[in-house]
Design a protein around this motif. Structure first.
Motif, PDB file in Angstrom:
ATOM      1  N   ASN A 220       1.472   3.090  -6.886  1.00  0.00           N
ATOM      2  CA  ASN A 220       0.767   2.893  -5.608  1.00  0.00           C
ATOM      3  C   ASN A 220       1.165   1.601  -4.891  1.00  0.00           C
ATOM      4  O   ASN A 220       0.366   1.012  -4.155  1.00  0.00           O
ATOM      5  CB  ASN A 220      -0.746   2.913  -5.835  1.00  0.00           C
ATOM      6  CG  ASN A 220      -1.227   4.241  -6.367  1.00  0.00           C
ATOM      7  OD1 ASN A 220      -0.733   5.292  -5.974  1.00  0.00           O
ATOM      8  ND2 ASN A 220      -2.174   4.202  -7.296  1.00  0.00           N
ATOM      9  N   ASN A 221       2.383   1.154  -5.143  1.00  0.00           N
ATOM     10  CA  ASN A 221       2.913  -0.045  -4.461  1.00  0.00           C
ATOM     11  C   ASN A 221       2.064  -1.291  -4.706  1.00  0.00           C
ATOM     12  O   ASN A 221       2.018  -2.198  -3.873  1.00  0.00           O
ATOM     13  CB  ASN A 221       3.046   0.190  -2.955  1.00  0.00           C
ATOM     14  CG  ASN A 221       4.084   1.253  -2.639  1.00  0.00           C
ATOM     15  OD1 ASN A 221       4.732   1.786  -3.529  1.00  0.00           O
ATOM     16  ND2 ASN A 221       4.251   1.568  -1.377  1.00  0.00           N
TER      17      ASN A 221
ATOM     18  N   ILE B 258      10.459  -1.771  -3.569  1.00  0.00           N
ATOM     19  CA  ILE B 258      10.279  -2.910  -4.474  1.00  0.00           C
ATOM     20  C   ILE B 258       9.487  -2.502  -5.709  1.00  0.00           C
ATOM     21  O   ILE B 258       9.891  -2.785  -6.849  1.00  0.00           O
ATOM     22  CB  ILE B 258       9.559  -4.070  -3.752  1.00  0.00           C
ATOM     23  CG1 ILE B 258      10.443  -4.633  -2.636  1.00  0.00           C
ATOM     24  CG2 ILE B 258       9.193  -5.178  -4.745  1.00  0.00           C
ATOM     25  CD1 ILE B 258       9.740  -5.653  -1.757  1.00  0.00           C
ATOM     26  N   SER B 259       8.356  -1.839  -5.503  1.00  0.00           N
ATOM     27  CA  SER B 259       7.497  -1.501  -6.637  1.00  0.00           C
ATOM     28  C   SER B 259       8.170  -0.530  -7.595  1.00  0.00           C
ATOM     29  O   SER B 259       7.942  -0.595  -8.808  1.00  0.00           O
ATOM     30  CB  SER B 259       6.167  -0.919  -6.143  1.00  0.00           C
ATOM     31  OG  SER B 259       6.385   0.251  -5.379  1.00  0.00           O
ATOM     32  N   SER B 260       9.026   0.354  -7.073  1.00  0.00           N
ATOM     33  CA  SER B 260       9.725   1.298  -7.950  1.00  0.00           C
ATOM     34  C   SER B 260      10.724   0.583  -8.849  1.00  0.00           C
ATOM     35  O   SER B 260      11.033   1.075  -9.947  1.00  0.00           O
ATOM     36  CB  SER B 260      10.433   2.365  -7.114  1.00  0.00           C
ATOM     37  OG  SER B 260      11.430   1.778  -6.284  1.00  0.00           O
ATOM     38  N   MET B 261      11.228  -0.569  -8.410  1.00  0.00           N
ATOM     39  CA  MET B 261      12.133  -1.360  -9.246  1.00  0.00           C
ATOM     40  C   MET B 261      11.432  -1.859 -10.502  1.00  0.00           C
ATOM     41  O   MET B 261      12.070  -2.110 -11.525  1.00  0.00           O
ATOM     42  CB  MET B 261      12.677  -2.565  -8.462  1.00  0.00           C
ATOM     43  CG  MET B 261      13.593  -2.198  -7.310  1.00  0.00           C
ATOM     44  SD  MET B 261      13.852  -3.608  -6.185  1.00  0.00           S
ATOM     45  CE  MET B 261      14.329  -4.896  -7.327  1.00  0.00           C
TER      46      MET B 261
ATOM     47  N   ARG C  62       0.851  -1.190   0.000  1.00  0.00           N
ATOM     48  CA  ARG C  62       0.000   0.000   0.000  1.00  0.00           C
ATOM     49  C   ARG C  62       0.885   1.237   0.000  1.00  0.00           C
ATOM     50  O   ARG C  62       2.067   1.186   0.396  1.00  0.00           O
ATOM     51  CB  ARG C  62      -0.919   0.012   1.223  1.00  0.00           C
ATOM     52  CG  ARG C  62      -0.191  -0.017   2.550  1.00  0.00           C
ATOM     53  CD  ARG C  62      -1.144  -0.159   3.728  1.00  0.00           C
ATOM     54  NE  ARG C  62      -0.404  -0.325   4.977  1.00  0.00           N
ATOM     55  CZ  ARG C  62       0.026   0.676   5.739  1.00  0.00           C
ATOM     56  NH1 ARG C  62      -0.236   1.930   5.385  1.00  0.00           N
ATOM     57  NH2 ARG C  62       0.694   0.444   6.856  1.00  0.00           N
ATOM     58  N   PRO C  63       0.359   2.356  -0.460  1.00  0.00           N
ATOM     59  CA  PRO C  63       1.139   3.599  -0.457  1.00  0.00           C
ATOM     60  C   PRO C  63       1.595   3.970   0.948  1.00  0.00           C
ATOM     61  O   PRO C  63       0.861   3.772   1.916  1.00  0.00           O
ATOM     62  CB  PRO C  63       0.143   4.630  -1.014  1.00  0.00           C
ATOM     63  CG  PRO C  63      -0.840   3.832  -1.797  1.00  0.00           C
ATOM     64  CD  PRO C  63      -0.963   2.523  -1.069  1.00  0.00           C
TER      65      PRO C  63
END
Length: 430
Positions: free
Chosen positions: A333-334, A325-328, A316-317
């Motif tokens: 919004n994760n 991790i999500s930016s990789m 979650r944000p």
């Protein structure tokens, strides 16, 4: 194609007797039952976001059907009470979760998903369920061919890949894989209607076209293994029951052949199958960044080892490690996952949740496999193949600890079917 069958074939004991009825595939469920299952297969799985506007209304519709047919469903829910312990723990995790409402939501959705699977198992028999999956997937295949979209991805060779009407190439690849497995099962089983067996033959070429066009390495690997498993179970293993001792010979021959091939590949040709497959599929040793995700997962588990961070509360944000991790992978919004069911469970529910997950899944697989071994002369291996795919994918995907996804819902429907009393599992013969 709807056909007319005697009601004694398609009606369950809950219905009054009538002379004739219309059905997609003869069996225990009525046409309404079958169409409702096709509808939820369209609308409820999250992999098809185009149907998101219908997700809650369709879910409510199925729950109303559950209440209307509670005499069929409730006994099955009691038989499968063990499987609701994990959703119960998810709900309980709201007590220590940083996002308690998300934990409650996750637990409720998991519970509702199991109830929908139990309803489907109570109303349809095996072949009717496979036909519902086939029909729904075939319509999505046609939609993807008509409204084709492509996107730029890495994939096997880089470049553009087909996504059809789905959000991602891997979703298209997996949906076409399910369709092909269902088609193989239907073609090899004379218990299915002639229309569906002809339809199974007809969809093979376009489904393969979309699967290969999706450039999904996972779907391509599973196409060979899962397709071979389904064809072997339906075309070789079941007919072999007619000859005493032939199955034992086939099993022994397969083990000897596999062992011999492994020895030749590793000792004679000095090939490392693991690295060779990764190279062929244009994957690195990190499994496309999965090992880095798991490294961060280990850090979280060390901080919350016993009960985890709370079900559904990590992705979650505002959560720093989730953002990292999500930016990789350039997601917003994760909205991501650990690509490993065991990491997913342990991060969210700790060691307690992992133990319960292993008990639950272990019991489910035991019931499903035991049921198939007892009924293998009557039913095909479609659900067993889906279960095998899910088991393999627990190490690289988080499907089995997710909500409203296609493959797990097929799996749990199969498990609940295995819990039915023997006389209700398959269609009576004329």
């Amino acid at each position: 194609m709807p056909q007319i069958y005697p009601t004694s074939v398609v009606q369950s004991s809950a219905y009054p007797s009538k002379s004739v009825s219309i059905s997609l595939q003869p069996g225990r469920g009525t046409l309404i039952d079958q169409l409702l299952v096709v509808l939820w297969l369209f609308a409820i799985p999250l992999e098809f976001p185009m149907a998101s506007a219908f997700r809650y209304p369709v879910t409510l519709l199925v729950l109303l059907a559950v209440m209307a047919r509670w005499r069929d469903v409730v006994p099955l829910l009691k038989r499968g009470a063990l499987f609701f312990l994990l959703p119960a723990l998810c709900l309980l995790s709201a007590l220590w979760s940083d996002a308690p409402l998300l934990s409650v939501r996750f637990g409720l959705f998991m519970t509702i998903g199991l109830i929908i699977c139990a309803y489907t198992a109570a109303r349809l028999d095996h072949r009717q369920f496979v036909v519902a999956i086939f029909a729904g997937s075939a319509i999505l295949m046609i939609g993807s061919l008509i409204f084709m979209r492509t996107t730029f991805v890495g994939g096997l060779d880089g470049g553009y890949a087909m996504i059809g009407i789905f959000p991602h190439k891997n979703v298209l690849g997996m949906r076409m894989l399910i369709l092909l497995i269902a088609a193989i099962a239907i073609i090899l089983d004379h218990g299915y209607g002639k229309f569906w067996r002809l339809a199974g033959l007809a969809i093979i070429a376009p489904a393969l076209y979309l699967l290969f066009g999706s450039n999904s390495a996972t779907a391509l690997v599973l196409l060979f293994t899962a397709g071979l498993l389904t064809a072997t179970l339906g075309g070789v293993w079941r007919p072999a029951a007619k000859i005493h001792g032939l199955r034992l010979v086939l099993a022994a021959s397969a083990v000897i052949a596999l062992a011999g091939a492994s020895l030749i590949v590793t000792n004679v040709y000095r090939i490392n199958p693991y690295t060779e497959i990764l190279e062929r599929l244009d994957k690195d040793s990190s499994l496309t960044g999965r090992t880095e995700i798991w490294r961060i997962g280990n850090q979280i588990i060390e901080d919350h080892p016993v009960t985890g961070v709370g079900a559904g509360s990590f992705w979650r944000p505002g959560v720093d490690k989730a953002t990292r991790i999500s930016s990789m992978f350039d997601t917003e919004n994760n909205q991501f996952w650990f690509h490993n069911a065991y990491y997913e469970v342990t991060v969210h529910l700790g060691i307690v949740g992992l133990i319960l997950f292993l008990i639950t899944i272990g019991k489910a697989y035991w019931i499903l496999i035991q049921h198939w071994l007892m009924q293998q002369r009557v039913i095909d291996g479609f659900i067993v193949t889906i279960a095998a795919i899910l088991l393999v994918r627990t190490f690289t995907e988080s499907e089995l600890f997710s909500v409203f996804l296609m493959n797990p819902m097929i799996f749990w429907t199969g498990v609940f079917m295995a819990l039915l009393p023997t006389q209700r599992r398959v269609r009576p013969t004329n």
